[in-house]
Design a protein around this motif. Structure first.
Motif, PDB file in Angstrom:
ATOM      1  N   VAL A 164       0.826  -1.201   0.000  1.00  0.00           N
ATOM      2  CA  VAL A 164       0.000   0.000   0.000  1.00  0.00           C
ATOM      3  C   VAL A 164       0.866   1.258   0.000  1.00  0.00           C
ATOM      4  O   VAL A 164       0.522   2.253  -0.648  1.00  0.00           O
ATOM      5  N   GLU A 165       2.006   1.229   0.675  1.00  0.00           N
ATOM      6  CA  GLU A 165       2.867   2.414   0.747  1.00  0.00           C
ATOM      7  C   GLU A 165       3.535   2.740  -0.586  1.00  0.00           C
ATOM      8  O   GLU A 165       4.014   3.850  -0.775  1.00  0.00           O
ATOM      9  N   ARG A 166       3.556   1.799  -1.536  1.00  0.00           N
ATOM     10  CA  ARG A 166       4.173   2.046  -2.840  1.00  0.00           C
ATOM     11  C   ARG A 166       3.174   2.464  -3.915  1.00  0.00           C
ATOM     12  O   ARG A 166       3.564   2.732  -5.045  1.00  0.00           O
ATOM     13  N   ILE A 167       1.889   2.515  -3.598  1.00  0.00           N
ATOM     14  CA  ILE A 167       0.883   2.972  -4.557  1.00  0.00           C
ATOM     15  C   ILE A 167       0.950   4.491  -4.605  1.00  0.00           C
ATOM     16  O   ILE A 167       0.725   5.162  -3.606  1.00  0.00           O
ATOM     17  N   THR A 168       1.271   5.043  -5.785  1.00  0.00           N
ATOM     18  CA  THR A 168       1.401   6.495  -5.912  1.00  0.00           C
ATOM     19  C   THR A 168       0.079   7.155  -6.279  1.00  0.00           C
ATOM     20  O   THR A 168      -0.199   8.259  -5.828  1.00  0.00           O
ATOM     21  N   GLN A 169      -0.729   6.501  -7.124  1.00  0.00           N
ATOM     22  CA  GLN A 169      -2.052   7.025  -7.471  1.00  0.00           C
ATOM     23  C   GLN A 169      -3.052   5.890  -7.371  1.00  0.00           C
ATOM     24  O   GLN A 169      -2.833   4.810  -7.916  1.00  0.00           O
ATOM     25  N   ASP A 170      -4.156   6.147  -6.701  1.00  0.00           N
ATOM     26  CA  ASP A 170      -5.193   5.147  -6.498  1.00  0.00           C
ATOM     27  C   ASP A 170      -6.458   5.617  -7.191  1.00  0.00           C
ATOM     28  O   ASP A 170      -7.015   6.658  -6.843  1.00  0.00           O
ATOM     29  N   PHE A 171      -6.933   4.850  -8.180  1.00  0.00           N
ATOM     30  CA  PHE A 171      -8.136   5.211  -8.925  1.00  0.00           C
ATOM     31  C   PHE A 171      -9.350   4.401  -8.477  1.00  0.00           C
ATOM     32  O   PHE A 171     -10.418   4.532  -9.061  1.00  0.00           O
ATOM     33  N   THR A 172      -9.197   3.562  -7.439  1.00  0.00           N
ATOM     34  CA  THR A 172     -10.299   2.735  -6.957  1.00  0.00           C
ATOM     35  C   THR A 172     -11.052   3.459  -5.841  1.00  0.00           C
ATOM     36  O   THR A 172     -10.514   4.350  -5.196  1.00  0.00           O
ATOM     37  N   ILE A 173     -12.280   3.037  -5.611  1.00  0.00           N
ATOM     38  CA  ILE A 173     -13.083   3.583  -4.521  1.00  0.00           C
ATOM     39  C   ILE A 173     -12.941   2.684  -3.295  1.00  0.00           C
ATOM     40  O   ILE A 173     -12.642   3.143  -2.213  1.00  0.00           O
ATOM     41  N   ASN A 174     -13.136   1.395  -3.479  1.00  0.00           N
ATOM     42  CA  ASN A 174     -12.931   0.394  -2.426  1.00  0.00           C
ATOM     43  C   ASN A 174     -11.645  -0.372  -2.745  1.00  0.00           C
ATOM     44  O   ASN A 174     -11.410  -0.729  -3.904  1.00  0.00           O
ATOM     45  N   ALA A 175     -10.846  -0.646  -1.729  1.00  0.00           N
ATOM     46  CA  ALA A 175      -9.576  -1.352  -1.941  1.00  0.00           C
ATOM     47  C   ALA A 175      -9.838  -2.755  -2.478  1.00  0.00           C
ATOM     48  O   ALA A 175     -10.624  -3.512  -1.911  1.00  0.00           O
ATOM     49  N   GLY A 176      -9.212  -3.082  -3.593  1.00  0.00           N
ATOM     50  CA  GLY A 176      -9.334  -4.412  -4.172  1.00  0.00           C
ATOM     51  C   GLY A 176     -10.537  -4.627  -5.058  1.00  0.00           C
ATOM     52  O   GLY A 176     -10.799  -5.746  -5.479  1.00  0.00           O
ATOM     53  N   GLN A 177     -11.273  -3.568  -5.392  1.00  0.00           N
ATOM     54  CA  GLN A 177     -12.463  -3.693  -6.231  1.00  0.00           C
ATOM     55  C   GLN A 177     -12.398  -2.686  -7.368  1.00  0.00           C
ATOM     56  O   GLN A 177     -12.114  -1.508  -7.153  1.00  0.00           O
ATOM     57  N   CYS A 178     -12.670  -3.146  -8.579  1.00  0.00           N
ATOM     58  CA  CYS A 178     -12.637  -2.279  -9.759  1.00  0.00           C
ATOM     59  C   CYS A 178     -13.775  -1.266  -9.689  1.00  0.00           C
ATOM     60  O   CYS A 178     -14.919  -1.633  -9.418  1.00  0.00           O
ATOM     61  N   PRO A 179     -13.485   0.020  -9.933  1.00  0.00           N
ATOM     62  CA  PRO A 179     -14.548   1.037  -9.854  1.00  0.00           C
ATOM     63  C   PRO A 179     -15.529   0.962 -11.020  1.00  0.00           C
ATOM     64  O   PRO A 179     -16.651   1.435 -10.914  1.00  0.00           O
ATOM     65  N   ASN A 180     -15.125   0.340 -12.116  1.00  0.00           N
ATOM     66  CA  ASN A 180     -15.959   0.294 -13.311  1.00  0.00           C
ATOM     67  C   ASN A 180     -16.883  -0.924 -13.331  1.00  0.00           C
ATOM     68  O   ASN A 180     -18.094  -0.787 -13.413  1.00  0.00           O
ATOM     69  N   CYS A 181     -16.319  -2.131 -13.219  1.00  0.00           N
ATOM     70  CA  CYS A 181     -17.119  -3.356 -13.328  1.00  0.00           C
ATOM     71  C   CYS A 181     -17.419  -4.000 -11.973  1.00  0.00           C
ATOM     72  O   CYS A 181     -18.072  -5.047 -11.924  1.00  0.00           O
ATOM     73  N   GLN A 182     -16.952  -3.412 -10.864  1.00  0.00           N
ATOM     74  CA  GLN A 182     -17.207  -3.881  -9.499  1.00  0.00           C
ATOM     75  C   GLN A 182     -16.659  -5.276  -9.218  1.00  0.00           C
ATOM     76  O   GLN A 182     -17.084  -5.930  -8.275  1.00  0.00           O
ATOM     77  N   GLN A 183     -15.716  -5.753 -10.021  1.00  0.00           N
ATOM     78  CA  GLN A 183     -15.118  -7.072  -9.820  1.00  0.00           C
ATOM     79  C   GLN A 183     -13.974  -6.967  -8.810  1.00  0.00           C
ATOM     80  O   GLN A 183     -13.191  -6.016  -8.861  1.00  0.00           O
ATOM     81  N   PHE A 184     -13.863  -7.934  -7.907  1.00  0.00           N
ATOM     82  CA  PHE A 184     -12.757  -7.947  -6.947  1.00  0.00           C
ATOM     83  C   PHE A 184     -11.512  -8.498  -7.631  1.00  0.00           C
ATOM     84  O   PHE A 184     -11.559  -9.555  -8.256  1.00  0.00           O
ATOM     85  N   PHE A 185     -10.394  -7.764  -7.518  1.00  0.00           N
ATOM     86  CA  PHE A 185      -9.144  -8.193  -8.139  1.00  0.00           C
ATOM     87  C   PHE A 185      -8.054  -8.459  -7.111  1.00  0.00           C
ATOM     88  O   PHE A 185      -7.005  -9.014  -7.449  1.00  0.00           O
ATOM     89  N   ALA A 186      -8.262  -8.094  -5.843  1.00  0.00           N
ATOM     90  CA  ALA A 186      -7.255  -8.289  -4.797  1.00  0.00           C
ATOM     91  C   ALA A 186      -7.929  -8.347  -3.443  1.00  0.00           C
ATOM     92  O   ALA A 186      -9.068  -7.912  -3.282  1.00  0.00           O
ATOM     93  N   ARG A 187      -7.183  -8.884  -2.464  1.00  0.00           N
ATOM     94  CA  ARG A 187      -7.686  -8.878  -1.090  1.00  0.00           C
ATOM     95  C   ARG A 187      -6.612  -8.300  -0.181  1.00  0.00           C
ATOM     96  O   ARG A 187      -5.423  -8.455  -0.437  1.00  0.00           O
ATOM     97  N   GLN A 188      -7.067  -7.631   0.864  1.00  0.00           N
ATOM     98  CA  GLN A 188      -6.144  -6.978   1.787  1.00  0.00           C
ATOM     99  C   GLN A 188      -5.543  -8.005   2.733  1.00  0.00           C
ATOM    100  O   GLN A 188      -6.232  -8.921   3.193  1.00  0.00           O
ATOM    101  N   CYS A 189      -4.236  -7.842   3.014  1.00  0.00           N
ATOM    102  CA  CYS A 189      -3.562  -8.730   3.948  1.00  0.00           C
ATOM    103  C   CYS A 189      -2.319  -8.026   4.481  1.00  0.00           C
ATOM    104  O   CYS A 189      -1.987  -6.920   4.052  1.00  0.00           O
TER     105      CYS A 189
END
Length: 83
Positions: A40-65
């Motif tokens: 998370v500390e290396r993400i320079t720009q975040d275009f998502t609304i919820n962490a790990g979920q695509c803002p366009n198609c609402q598909q989950f692409f990652a999980r927090q750990c």
């Protein structure tokens, strides 16, 4: 276990959703391997609304750990691609 390197890598990659091609992150990636996790500390720009979920198609692409005691996103295989 060793923590990730404090000085961030200089190479940045853009991470896109595989399903709808929406831009998700601009990330400082180290090494030449596949994209498996995003600290998370290396993400320079975040275009998502919820962490790990695509803002366009609402598909989950990652999980927090926690990886080596540092918050990270574990990428689900085949859900994203990077340029």
């Amino acid at each position: 276990m060793a923590r990730p390197n404090k000085n961030a890598p200089t190479r940045t990659v853009d991470i896109f959703c595989k399903a709808c091609q929406a831009k998700l992150y601009k990330y400082q990636k180290g090494g030449k391997g596949a994209l498996v996790k995003c600290f998370v500390e290396r993400i320079t720009q975040d275009f998502t609304i919820n962490a790990g979920q695509c803002p366009n198609c609402q598909q989950f692409f990652a999980r927090q750990c926690l990886i080596r005691g540092v918050p990270a996103l574990k990428i689900i295989g085949g859900k994203v691609h990077s340029k």
